[in-house]
Scaffold this motif. Structure first.
Motif, PDB file in Angstrom:
ATOM      1  N   ILE A  66       0.861  -1.188   0.000  1.00  0.00           N
ATOM      2  CA  ILE A  66       0.000   0.000   0.000  1.00  0.00           C
ATOM      3  C   ILE A  66       0.902   1.246   0.000  1.00  0.00           C
ATOM      4  CG2 ILE A  66      -1.908  -1.165   1.178  1.00  0.00           C
ATOM      5  CD1 ILE A  66      -0.957   0.339   3.773  1.00  0.00           C
ATOM      6  N   PRO A  67       0.358   2.404  -0.398  1.00  0.00           N
ATOM      7  CA  PRO A  67       1.204   3.591  -0.507  1.00  0.00           C
ATOM      8  C   PRO A  67       2.027   3.902   0.746  1.00  0.00           C
ATOM      9  CG  PRO A  67      -0.920   4.001  -1.527  1.00  0.00           C
ATOM     10  CD  PRO A  67      -1.023   2.649  -0.877  1.00  0.00           C
ATOM     11  N   ASN A  68       1.412   3.844   1.929  1.00  0.00           N
ATOM     12  CA  ASN A  68       2.163   4.220   3.134  1.00  0.00           C
ATOM     13  C   ASN A  68       3.346   3.293   3.370  1.00  0.00           C
ATOM     14  OD1 ASN A  68       2.437   5.922   5.559  1.00  0.00           O
ATOM     15  ND2 ASN A  68       2.121   3.962   6.598  1.00  0.00           N
ATOM     16  N   THR A  69       3.124   1.983   3.203  1.00  0.00           N
ATOM     17  CA  THR A  69       4.228   1.037   3.427  1.00  0.00           C
ATOM     18  C   THR A  69       5.297   1.213   2.350  1.00  0.00           C
ATOM     19  OG1 THR A  69       2.577  -0.455   4.355  1.00  0.00           O
ATOM     20  CG2 THR A  69       4.734  -1.392   3.893  1.00  0.00           C
ATOM     21  N   ASN A  70       4.872   1.428   1.105  1.00  0.00           N
ATOM     22  CA  ASN A  70       5.846   1.689   0.029  1.00  0.00           C
ATOM     23  C   ASN A  70       6.733   2.879   0.375  1.00  0.00           C
ATOM     24  OD1 ASN A  70       4.895  -0.383  -1.526  1.00  0.00           O
ATOM     25  ND2 ASN A  70       4.224   0.883  -3.235  1.00  0.00           N
ATOM     26  N   LEU A  96       2.438   3.401  -6.682  1.00  0.00           N
ATOM     27  CA  LEU A  96       3.585   3.881  -7.462  1.00  0.00           C
ATOM     28  C   LEU A  96       3.870   5.350  -7.142  1.00  0.00           C
ATOM     29  CD1 LEU A  96       5.762   3.649  -9.603  1.00  0.00           C
ATOM     30  CD2 LEU A  96       4.007   3.985 -11.357  1.00  0.00           C
ATOM     31  N   ASP A  97       2.806   6.156  -7.072  1.00  0.00           N
ATOM     32  CA  ASP A  97       2.993   7.582  -6.769  1.00  0.00           C
ATOM     33  C   ASP A  97       3.748   7.770  -5.446  1.00  0.00           C
ATOM     34  OD1 ASP A  97       1.794   8.533  -9.050  1.00  0.00           O
ATOM     35  OD2 ASP A  97      -0.160   8.896  -8.126  1.00  0.00           O
ATOM     36  N   ALA A  98       3.432   6.920  -4.465  1.00  0.00           N
ATOM     37  CA  ALA A  98       4.098   7.050  -3.160  1.00  0.00           C
ATOM     38  C   ALA A  98       5.606   6.846  -3.315  1.00  0.00           C
ATOM     39  CB  ALA A  98       3.525   6.031  -2.174  1.00  0.00           C
ATOM     40  N   CYS A  99       6.000   5.894  -4.146  1.00  0.00           N
ATOM     41  CA  CYS A  99       7.439   5.629  -4.362  1.00  0.00           C
ATOM     42  C   CYS A  99       8.085   6.792  -5.106  1.00  0.00           C
ATOM     43  CB  CYS A  99       7.632   4.343  -5.170  1.00  0.00           C
ATOM     44  SG  CYS A  99       6.970   2.878  -4.354  1.00  0.00           S
ATOM     45  N   ILE A 100       7.391   7.296  -6.120  1.00  0.00           N
ATOM     46  CA  ILE A 100       7.960   8.377  -6.925  1.00  0.00           C
ATOM     47  C   ILE A 100       8.077   9.668  -6.096  1.00  0.00           C
ATOM     48  CG2 ILE A 100       7.549   9.868  -8.942  1.00  0.00           C
ATOM     49  CD1 ILE A 100       6.557   7.365 -10.407  1.00  0.00           C
ATOM     50  N   GLU A 138       2.901   7.996 -17.248  1.00  0.00           N
ATOM     51  CA  GLU A 138       2.097   9.103 -16.722  1.00  0.00           C
ATOM     52  C   GLU A 138       2.558   9.532 -15.329  1.00  0.00           C
ATOM     53  OE1 GLU A 138      -1.933   7.589 -18.925  1.00  0.00           O
ATOM     54  OE2 GLU A 138      -2.044   8.020 -16.765  1.00  0.00           O
ATOM     55  N   ALA A 139       2.987   8.548 -14.541  1.00  0.00           N
ATOM     56  CA  ALA A 139       3.362   8.853 -13.149  1.00  0.00           C
ATOM     57  C   ALA A 139       4.733   9.518 -13.054  1.00  0.00           C
ATOM     58  CB  ALA A 139       3.346   7.562 -12.322  1.00  0.00           C
TER      59      ALA A 139
END
Ligand code: O7M
Length: 221
Positions: A66-70, A96-100, A138-139
């Motif tokens: 999930i975004p927070n864990t990523n 993906l957005d969280a990682c970027i 796109e990201a």
């Protein structure tokens, strides 16, 4: 990441001394060193800084949460000194957005896996690969991971992303792919593991593959 030799070493050994010796032997033939669970679980996250003395380090954790864990995972990876992280694309845009986002805070790069190189990679990932490639574009990812075992798929992915994303491609040698074929298909870098680190002379093995790639780029194949 600078593109010179167009080769990335996959350093999947589990012994610290061996890993450092191979890195010392082959650094001149590779543009980056990819490390993942085998080496990091065996030796600790500190190996990233030690290897970064030889070449930029790509942390292959195939982050898929999930975004927070990523975000928490990528933060640890960049704090440890990695230049880039590899994440899965199938978890979706928010993950993906969280990682970027965190990568851009550190001015580091994110590579997104679109389709894996082993036979099972064609089962569930291949049907989603082109959509994952578009999402990564796109990201604002830096690059994609696409299979050297299927150069025609690399060609297809290259068509989708044009020159806006880099492509790194594993599956050369031990998995049956050929470096020159996948460079010809549009990959920017090939990722090579066992064919180098299990060779009698990793240095000679790396030199040979690097020469094959340069010959392809000069149009000699
Ligand atoms: O050359 P090999 O087969 O010994 O090693 C290939 C490396 O690339 C190894 O570290 C794998 O985990 C990795 N890899 C694949 O082989 N196939 C994929 O589809 C994806 C990866 C990878 O690096 O994912 C980021």
């Amino acid at each position: 990441m600078e593109r010179n030799t167009c080769m990335i070493l996959a350093l999947d050994v589990t012994d610290r001394e061996e890993a450092l010796k191979i890195a010392e032997d082959v650094w001149e033939f590779v543009d980056a060193i990819k490390v993942g669970y085998p080496l990091i679980l065996a030796t600790g996250l500190g190996i990233i800084r030690e290897l970064a003395e030889f070449a930029p380090v790509i942390a292959d954790f195939k982050v898929a949460d999930i975004p927070n864990t990523n975000r928490l995972i990528c933060d640890q990876v960049f704090e440890a000194g990695a230049d880039a992280v590899i994440v899965q694309g199938f978890t979706g845009r928010d993950s993906l957005d969280a990682c970027i986002d965190i990568a851009s805070e550190y001015s580091r790069d994110v590579f997104v896996v679109s389709e894996m190189s082993h036979p099972g990679g064609a089962e569930f990932m291949q049907p989603a690969a082109e959509a994952i490639a578009r999402m990564a574009l796109e990201a604002g990812a830096f690059g994609l991971v696409a299979p050297a075992t299927r150069p025609e798929r690399v060609k297809k992915i290259r068509k989708i992303v044009g020159d806006k994303l880099t492509i790194i491609s594993p599956g050369v040698g031990a998995q049956g792919g050929r470096a020159s074929d996948v460079i010809a298909a549009g990959a920017d870098w090939v990722i090579v593991g066992r064919s180098i680190y299990r060779a009698e002379s990793p240095k000679e093995a790396a030199r040979k593959i690097a020469e094959e790639i340069q010959a392809e780029l000069r149009g000699e194949y």
